[in-house]
Design a protein around this motif. Structure first.
Motif, PDB file in Angstrom:
ATOM      1  N   MET A  39       0.758  -1.252  -0.131  1.00 14.48           N
ATOM      2  CA  MET A  39      -0.130   0.076   0.059  1.00 14.48           C
ATOM      3  C   MET A  39       0.823   1.060  -0.035  1.00 14.48           C
ATOM      4  O   MET A  39       2.173   1.028   0.368  1.00 14.48           O
ATOM      5  N   MET A  40       0.243   2.298  -0.336  1.00 13.13           N
ATOM      6  CA  MET A  40       1.170   3.717  -0.376  1.00 13.13           C
ATOM      7  C   MET A  40       0.181   4.661   0.396  1.00 13.13           C
ATOM      8  O   MET A  40      -0.807   4.743   0.354  1.00 13.13           O
ATOM      9  N   GLN A  41       0.978   5.561   1.034  1.00 11.84           N
ATOM     10  CA  GLN A  41       0.663   6.627   1.781  1.00 11.84           C
ATOM     11  C   GLN A  41       1.147   7.801   0.893  1.00 11.84           C
ATOM     12  O   GLN A  41       2.419   7.895   0.603  1.00 11.84           O
ATOM     13  N   VAL A  42       0.218   8.650   0.397  1.00 11.99           N
ATOM     14  CA  VAL A  42       0.678   9.856  -0.339  1.00 11.99           C
ATOM     15  C   VAL A  42       0.897  11.186   0.546  1.00 11.99           C
ATOM     16  O   VAL A  42      -0.355  11.527   1.155  1.00 11.99           O
ATOM     17  N   GLU A  43       1.812  11.775   0.403  1.00 16.83           N
ATOM     18  CA  GLU A  43       2.339  13.178   1.406  1.00 16.83           C
ATOM     19  C   GLU A  43       2.140  12.346   2.805  1.00 16.83           C
ATOM     20  O   GLU A  43       1.939  11.038   2.895  1.00 16.83           O
ATOM     21  N   ASN A  44       2.270  13.358   3.794  1.00 21.15           N
ATOM     22  CA  ASN A  44       2.059  13.046   5.185  1.00 21.15           C
ATOM     23  C   ASN A  44       1.568  14.206   6.028  1.00 21.15           C
ATOM     24  O   ASN A  44       2.281  15.388   5.784  1.00 21.15           O
ATOM     25  N   GLU A  45       0.473  13.992   6.553  1.00 15.00           N
ATOM     26  CA  GLU A  45      -0.030  15.087   7.344  1.00 15.00           C
ATOM     27  C   GLU A  45      -0.030  16.249   6.504  1.00 15.00           C
ATOM     28  O   GLU A  45       0.161  17.387   7.113  1.00 15.00           O
ATOM     29  N   ILE A  46      -0.961  16.231   5.427  1.00 17.71           N
ATOM     30  CA  ILE A  46      -1.157  17.683   4.708  1.00 17.71           C
ATOM     31  C   ILE A  46      -1.980  18.757   5.523  1.00 17.71           C
ATOM     32  O   ILE A  46      -2.970  18.040   6.220  1.00 17.71           O
ATOM     33  N   GLY A  47      -1.828  19.829   5.311  1.00 14.18           N
ATOM     34  CA  GLY A  47      -2.761  20.755   5.849  1.00 14.18           C
ATOM     35  C   GLY A  47      -1.714  21.980   6.147  1.00 14.18           C
ATOM     36  O   GLY A  47      -0.783  22.079   6.253  1.00 14.18           O
ATOM     37  N   MET A  48      -2.883  23.280   5.860  1.00  8.05           N
ATOM     38  CA  MET A  48      -2.309  24.211   6.007  1.00  8.05           C
ATOM     39  C   MET A  48      -2.003  24.988   7.425  1.00  8.05           C
ATOM     40  O   MET A  48      -2.862  25.096   8.044  1.00  8.05           O
ATOM     41  N   ILE A  49      -1.001  25.584   7.541  1.00  8.47           N
ATOM     42  CA  ILE A  49      -0.390  26.229   8.756  1.00  8.47           C
ATOM     43  C   ILE A  49       0.059  27.555   8.292  1.00  8.47           C
ATOM     44  O   ILE A  49       0.851  27.521   7.269  1.00  8.47           O
ATOM     45  N   PRO A  50      -0.064  28.577   9.139  1.00 10.80           N
ATOM     46  CA  PRO A  50      -0.585  29.033  10.393  1.00 10.80           C
ATOM     47  C   PRO A  50      -2.123  29.590  10.064  1.00 10.80           C
ATOM     48  O   PRO A  50      -2.848  29.755  10.986  1.00 10.80           O
ATOM     49  N   ASP A  51      -2.351  29.908   8.836  1.00  7.52           N
ATOM     50  CA  ASP A  51      -3.447  30.264   8.489  1.00  7.52           C
ATOM     51  C   ASP A  51      -4.609  29.209   8.062  1.00  7.52           C
ATOM     52  O   ASP A  51      -3.900  28.207   7.475  1.00  7.52           O
ATOM     53  N   ALA A  52      -5.746  29.397   8.148  1.00  5.35           N
ATOM     54  CA  ALA A  52      -6.470  28.356   7.396  1.00  5.35           C
ATOM     55  C   ALA A  52      -6.487  28.277   5.856  1.00  5.35           C
ATOM     56  O   ALA A  52      -7.272  27.092   5.309  1.00  5.35           O
ATOM     57  N   ARG A  53      -6.006  29.420   5.145  1.00  6.21           N
ATOM     58  CA  ARG A  53      -5.798  28.851   3.815  1.00  6.21           C
ATOM     59  C   ARG A  53      -4.540  29.746   3.295  1.00  6.21           C
ATOM     60  O   ARG A  53      -3.985  30.428   4.002  1.00  6.21           O
ATOM     61  N   ASP A  54      -4.210  29.261   1.960  1.00  7.20           N
ATOM     62  CA  ASP A  54      -3.077  30.010   1.450  1.00  7.20           C
ATOM     63  C   ASP A  54      -3.814  31.275   1.072  1.00  7.20           C
ATOM     64  O   ASP A  54      -4.574  31.529   0.356  1.00  7.20           O
ATOM     65  N   TYR A  55      -2.792  32.368   1.031  1.00  8.32           N
ATOM     66  CA  TYR A  55      -3.239  33.869   0.584  1.00  8.32           C
ATOM     67  C   TYR A  55      -2.426  34.254  -0.696  1.00  8.32           C
ATOM     68  O   TYR A  55      -2.179  35.308  -0.903  1.00  8.32           O
TER      69      TYR A  55
END
Ligand code: DGJ
Length: 541
Positions: free
Chosen positions: A186-202
């Motif tokens: 099996m494959m895991q793609v990327e690891n613990e994706i998620g934006m910080i420190p804001d909730a979205r990219d600006y």
């Protein structure tokens, strides 16, 4: 005639068996469960994940993999580092992957490969230096305050192409060396994706899309899955008028939660391209792991938009090639996290859980209560004495039960118990019986029941074999069985045997009666002991 039929039957059995051996690892449904099929048979991952840098310490691999084998693991989760796989643009080197796969084969372990590509714990620390330095071509996320970050933006075709090309090269390599052997399952793609420190990219491109129409693909998904949407998502959509066109804030309202939906969608779109291309090359099952949104934190304080339970719909709509999402459990609330991720066709696989002796109890609950596909403590090489390690004892018991457990999955024929200092008793109905599970220290004869010492974590699973026969496996749990049918009969214990399984055959070791069954009142596995017990029940008036 009989001879011909026998020959045909043998041929059919052989052909099916051989076909199974040749099948690539894949997922299949059994009742409500999703199972990982390896070499034609359902497989449960009794696993552990290597610490982040361990797979590059080649000189240590032999000692580590040998210890994991002694610890009764059947699978190891191994990172693949983009920076080492593609040290120069377009030049690939799979030394570390080959080393891990070869060692796994030596010690009879399967491997799940973790693609530490564009994102590792939100950041892009595993991107090769030629990417990091060329930040104009491979742009970064930007905070609300305008600060660029050490995070590749998902809003860049160059970032996507670079990550995709490397992942496809990895899949091609795994296919070349392993398609016949199936060490990699099996494959895991990327690891613990998620934006910080804001909730979205600006960054500029993100802003532009945030102020553009919500993609039709997402709207179509919302409409066609309205009756099963996560309540949080449905609520935002409903409270803004169930609109089917408009920009993100028009459809979902203003706020961090909408920023997070936007983030999840765009990470999903990026990851979909990578997974789709990878699967085209070698179609292994793919999952994503999540840093959890624990302790009341807001999106951005935890990695916003990751593959989280409340965002499952968004991820499914944006990245249909991803097979499932999985929690990395480092916080309290183990049972709640399991329930959140074992839902709506999403199987429970725990790719990371904090390294702790208590995993020896938790693992029984995950498999028994939630049809788990696998369990895998993080930094598993920290096991110092593999034979004595508590999880080894659990894995030893579970490995004997794998055929029975996989046969029972998805049919409502199993349950799990997990007790600690605060949860000491639980009632479950399984088949015709009401099972009351208890922490063994709750009984008056245990000094710990009254002396104030903390109760260790304990756990067990139960498999229903037939109407009146059950197997119980675990540590530190006592179970009583009562008739759950309203028919006036009272349930008694016909017999209990401590058993073990050899080549799938149940072998009795000891008749458990008298003090060991509380004079016929319950089945009990002492704390500090691990075993399997086979109980037969009868009913009387
Ligand atoms: C979760 C990550 O997924 C792992 O790679 C590792 O960084 C651990 N956290 C560390 O606790």
């Amino acid at each position: 005639m009989k001879k011909i039929i026998a020959i045909l039957l043998l041929y059919a059995i052989f052909a099916v068996g051989a076909q199974g051996q040749n099948q690539q690892p894949h997922l299949a449904k059994q009742g409500t469960a999703t199972q990982l099929i390896v070499d034609g048979k359902p497989f449960l991952i009794l696993g552990g994940e290597l610490g982040n840098s361990t797979a590059s310490a080649l000189a240590k691999l032999d000692t580590i993999f040998s210890a994991l084998h002694q610890a009764e693991l059947n699978t190891v989760l191994v990172p693949a580092y983009w920076e080492l796989i593609e040290p120069a643009e377009g030049k690939f080197d799979f030394t570390y992957i080959d080393a891990a796969i070869n060692k796994a084969r030596t010690y009879d372990l399967k491997v799940v490969i973790l693609w530490f590509g564009a994102w590792k714990n939100s950041m892009s620390c595993y991107a090769p230096l030629w990417i990091k330095e060329n930040y104009k071509k491979y742009p970064r996320t930007v905070t609300k305050a305008g600060q660029p970050q050490e995070i590749l933006t998902a809003f860049s075709a160059n970032n996507l192409e670079a990550d995709k090309r490397a992942f496809v090269a990895l899949m091609e390599h795994i296919h070349n060396i392993d398609a016949a052997g199936h060490t990699v399952i099996m494959m895991q793609v990327e690891n613990e994706i998620g934006m910080i420190p804001d909730a979205r990219d600006y960054c500029k491109d993100a802003d532009k899309l945030f102020n553009s129409a919500v993609p039709k693909k997402f709207i179509d998904y919302l409409i066609s899955h309205k009756s099963t949407l996560h309540p949080q998502l449905l609520n935002r959509w409903e409270s803004n008028g169930l609109r089917t066109n408009g920009i993100w804030t028009e459809i979902f309202g203003e706020g961090l939660e909408t920023d997070e939906l936007f983030t999840a969608w765009n990470y999903g779109v990026f990851v979909e391209e990578i997974v789709k291309a990878g699967k085209k090359t070698y179609s292994l099952p793919v999952y994503l792991n999540a840093a959890l949104n624990s302790r009341g934190r807001k999106p951005g304080a935890y990695p916003s938009g990751g593959p989280l339970a409340h965002l499952l719909d968004v991820w499914r709509a944006a990245a249909p090639s991803v097979d499932f999402i999985a929690p990395d459990i480092y916080d309290t609330g183990f049972a709640e996290w399991c329930a959140l991720y074992h839902t709506a066709g999403n199987p429970l696989f725990i790719p990371e859980i904090k390294f702790s002796d208590t995993n020896a109890a938790k693992v029984f609950y995950a498999f028994g209560e939630h049809d788990a596909m696998g369990f895998s403590p993080f930094s598993i090489e920290d096991i110092s004495n593999p034979q004595e390690y508590p999880l080894t004892k659990s894995y030893y018991v579970l490995s004997q039960l794998l055929p029975l457990l996989t046969a029972a999955q998805g049919k409502g024929n199993t349950c799990g118990f997990w007790f600690d200092d605060t949860n000491k008793e639980r009632t479950v109905t399984l088949g015709n019986y009401r099972l009351i599970g208890r922490h063994v220290y709750t009984y008056g004869w245990s000094p710990q029941s009254t002396d104030g010492s903390p109760f260790p974590e304990v756990g067990a699973l139960v498999i229903k074999l037939s109407d009146n026969e059950f197997l119980v496996a675990g540590t530190g749990v006592a179970i009583t069985f009562a008739n759950a049918l309203d028919n006036g009969f009272v349930t008694g214990i016909a017999s209990i045997d401590k058993v073990q399984f050899e080549d799938g055959k149940m072998i009795p070791i000891c008749r458990m009666n008298g003090d060991q069954s509380h004079q016929g009142r319950h089945l009990r596995i002492e704390a500090g002991e691990w075993n399997i017990q086979y109980i037969k029940l009868y009913n009387y008036k």
